[in-house]
Design a protein around this motif. Structure first.
Motif, PDB file in Angstrom:
ATOM      1  N   ALA A   1     -30.989   2.918 -87.990  1.00  0.00           N
ATOM      2  CA  ALA A   1     -32.363   3.112 -88.458  1.00  0.00           C
ATOM      3  C   ALA A   1     -33.333   3.502 -87.340  1.00  0.00           C
ATOM      4  O   ALA A   1     -34.480   3.860 -87.622  1.00  0.00           O
ATOM      5  CB  ALA A   1     -32.861   1.836 -89.138  1.00  0.00           C
ATOM      6  N   ASP A   2     -32.895   3.449 -86.084  1.00  0.00           N
ATOM      7  CA  ASP A   2     -33.773   3.751 -84.951  1.00  0.00           C
ATOM      8  C   ASP A   2     -33.949   5.271 -84.852  1.00  0.00           C
ATOM      9  O   ASP A   2     -33.011   5.998 -84.521  1.00  0.00           O
ATOM     10  CB  ASP A   2     -33.159   3.187 -83.668  1.00  0.00           C
ATOM     11  CG  ASP A   2     -34.081   3.312 -82.466  1.00  0.00           C
ATOM     12  OD1 ASP A   2     -34.762   4.345 -82.336  1.00  0.00           O
ATOM     13  OD2 ASP A   2     -34.101   2.379 -81.630  1.00  0.00           O
ATOM     14  N   ASN A   3     -35.154   5.744 -85.144  1.00  0.00           N
ATOM     15  CA  ASN A   3     -35.396   7.190 -85.151  1.00  0.00           C
ATOM     16  C   ASN A   3     -35.203   7.824 -83.788  1.00  0.00           C
ATOM     17  O   ASN A   3     -34.803   8.993 -83.693  1.00  0.00           O
ATOM     18  CB  ASN A   3     -36.810   7.491 -85.673  1.00  0.00           C
ATOM     19  CG  ASN A   3     -36.911   7.341 -87.181  1.00  0.00           C
ATOM     20  OD1 ASN A   3     -35.945   7.609 -87.902  1.00  0.00           O
ATOM     21  ND2 ASN A   3     -38.065   6.904 -87.665  1.00  0.00           N
ATOM     22  N   ASN A   4     -35.480   7.090 -82.725  1.00  0.00           N
ATOM     23  CA  ASN A   4     -35.271   7.642 -81.386  1.00  0.00           C
ATOM     24  C   ASN A   4     -33.790   7.912 -81.138  1.00  0.00           C
ATOM     25  O   ASN A   4     -33.411   8.929 -80.538  1.00  0.00           O
ATOM     26  CB  ASN A   4     -35.814   6.689 -80.320  1.00  0.00           C
ATOM     27  CG  ASN A   4     -37.321   6.606 -80.333  1.00  0.00           C
ATOM     28  OD1 ASN A   4     -38.009   7.571 -80.674  1.00  0.00           O
ATOM     29  ND2 ASN A   4     -37.867   5.453 -79.980  1.00  0.00           N
ATOM     30  N   VAL A   5     -32.944   7.001 -81.591  1.00  0.00           N
ATOM     31  CA  VAL A   5     -31.495   7.173 -81.447  1.00  0.00           C
ATOM     32  C   VAL A   5     -31.020   8.337 -82.306  1.00  0.00           C
ATOM     33  O   VAL A   5     -30.227   9.182 -81.859  1.00  0.00           O
ATOM     34  CB  VAL A   5     -30.751   5.869 -81.819  1.00  0.00           C
ATOM     35  CG1 VAL A   5     -29.241   6.092 -81.826  1.00  0.00           C
ATOM     36  CG2 VAL A   5     -31.116   4.756 -80.848  1.00  0.00           C
ATOM     37  N   LEU A   6     -31.490   8.415 -83.539  1.00  0.00           N
ATOM     38  CA  LEU A   6     -31.093   9.505 -84.430  1.00  0.00           C
ATOM     39  C   LEU A   6     -31.539  10.858 -83.878  1.00  0.00           C
ATOM     40  O   LEU A   6     -30.785  11.844 -83.935  1.00  0.00           O
ATOM     41  CB  LEU A   6     -31.675   9.279 -85.825  1.00  0.00           C
ATOM     42  CG  LEU A   6     -31.124   8.063 -86.584  1.00  0.00           C
ATOM     43  CD1 LEU A   6     -31.917   7.843 -87.870  1.00  0.00           C
ATOM     44  CD2 LEU A   6     -29.637   8.232 -86.898  1.00  0.00           C
ATOM     45  N   ASN A   7     -32.729  10.911 -83.312  1.00  0.00           N
ATOM     46  CA  ASN A   7     -33.212  12.161 -82.721  1.00  0.00           C
ATOM     47  C   ASN A   7     -32.388  12.558 -81.507  1.00  0.00           C
ATOM     48  O   ASN A   7     -32.142  13.744 -81.268  1.00  0.00           O
ATOM     49  CB  ASN A   7     -34.689  12.039 -82.334  1.00  0.00           C
ATOM     50  CG  ASN A   7     -35.604  12.100 -83.546  1.00  0.00           C
ATOM     51  OD1 ASN A   7     -35.267  12.711 -84.561  1.00  0.00           O
ATOM     52  ND2 ASN A   7     -36.765  11.476 -83.455  1.00  0.00           N
ATOM     53  N   ALA A   8     -31.961  11.563 -80.733  1.00  0.00           N
ATOM     54  CA  ALA A   8     -31.110  11.849 -79.571  1.00  0.00           C
ATOM     55  C   ALA A   8     -29.788  12.453 -80.029  1.00  0.00           C
ATOM     56  O   ALA A   8     -29.301  13.438 -79.443  1.00  0.00           O
ATOM     57  CB  ALA A   8     -30.874  10.575 -78.761  1.00  0.00           C
ATOM     58  N   LEU A   9     -29.198  11.891 -81.089  1.00  0.00           N
ATOM     59  CA  LEU A   9     -27.961  12.453 -81.638  1.00  0.00           C
ATOM     60  C   LEU A   9     -28.187  13.881 -82.131  1.00  0.00           C
ATOM     61  O   LEU A   9     -27.308  14.743 -82.008  1.00  0.00           O
ATOM     62  CB  LEU A   9     -27.457  11.586 -82.797  1.00  0.00           C
ATOM     63  CG  LEU A   9     -26.283  10.653 -82.500  1.00  0.00           C
ATOM     64  CD1 LEU A   9     -26.679   9.571 -81.510  1.00  0.00           C
ATOM     65  CD2 LEU A   9     -25.751  10.020 -83.785  1.00  0.00           C
ATOM     66  N   LEU A  10     -29.355  14.118 -82.680  1.00  0.00           N
ATOM     67  CA  LEU A  10     -29.679  15.450 -83.197  1.00  0.00           C
ATOM     68  C   LEU A  10     -29.848  16.458 -82.053  1.00  0.00           C
ATOM     69  O   LEU A  10     -29.508  17.635 -82.192  1.00  0.00           O
ATOM     70  CB  LEU A  10     -30.968  15.366 -84.021  1.00  0.00           C
ATOM     71  CG  LEU A  10     -31.327  16.555 -84.901  1.00  0.00           C
ATOM     72  CD1 LEU A  10     -30.248  16.838 -85.935  1.00  0.00           C
ATOM     73  CD2 LEU A  10     -32.676  16.301 -85.587  1.00  0.00           C
TER      74      LEU A  10
END
Length: 216
Positions: A26-35
């Motif tokens: 759920a951490d958007n910073n982590v998801l953005n990093a993956l993106l």
């Protein structure tokens, strides 16, 4: 090596991020990093079809590039803030290192396999990242550069290395999988302001083993 990140790659990556989010990240910073990090850069070009599947994959030297969900899970648990000093034990392909750099970490990363150390260092630099890369024994950490605000271990340990606990800053967090070779429990080790240690368990995972000493 020509690093190409085209629209197809980005579309596959977006689907992967959606899948990882659906599994509980759920951490958007982590998801953005993956993106933002092209995972296919860290795999042989012949395996492009596997780059954006949510699964681990062999990278040589008996090691693997971790499943994206596992990378995201460990990273979310670590709670990295920009400019924090982070130690990564097990550089491997360099993929986890790139994710941490995307979060703004001042990264120190150590790898015991010389060929992986050299290839990951070269790739990360080519991608524009500048982590502090070291060839050495991850069990020992990097005492001269301690304490670290965060420590992440990307191989399964049979026990919690005391040397790493010692290198953790007050208020710091360490994420480490601990168990036997069949499966490990993801542990969060928190060093409280008074120096005491708090441990919590966060599910079962399977990693390659964390070994002592340097390999050639």
């Amino acid at each position: 090596m020509i690093l190409e990140d085209n629209l197809r790659h980005k579309g596959l990556r977006r689907k992967l991020v959606e899948e990882v989010a659906s599994k509980g990240i759920a951490d958007n910073n982590v998801l953005n990093a993956l993106l933002n990090v092209p995972r296919h850069f860290f795999m042989d070009s012949g395996f492009l079809n596997f780059a954006y599947k949510d699964q681990a994959f062999p990278i040589g030297s008996g090691q693997t590039i971790s499943q994206p969900f596992t990378v995201a899970f460990q990273t979310q648990l670590l709670q990295v803030s920009p400019m924090q000093k982070v130690l990564e034990v097990g550089t491997g392909s360099g993929y986890q290192a790139a994710i941490l750099m995307e979060l703004g970490a001042r990264l120190y990363t150590i790898e015991r396999h010389r060929d992986l150390f050299l290839s990951a260092k070269a790739l990360l630099e080519e991608m524009g990242y500048r982590p502090n890369c070291y060839y050495g024994d991850g069990y020992k950490g990097l005492p001269p550069f301690s304490p670290f605000d965060r420590i992440i271990v990307t191989a399964g340990a049979s026990e919690i290395p005391e040397s790493l606990v010692e290198q953790l800053a007050l208020g710091g967090r360490m994420v480490i999988p601990v168990g036997d070779e069949s499966a490990q429990t993801m542990l969060l080790i928190e060093k409280l302001p008074d120096g005491s240690i708090k441990k919590s368990s966060h599910g079962k995972f399977v990693f390659v083993p964390l070994l002592k000493g340097k390999a050639k």
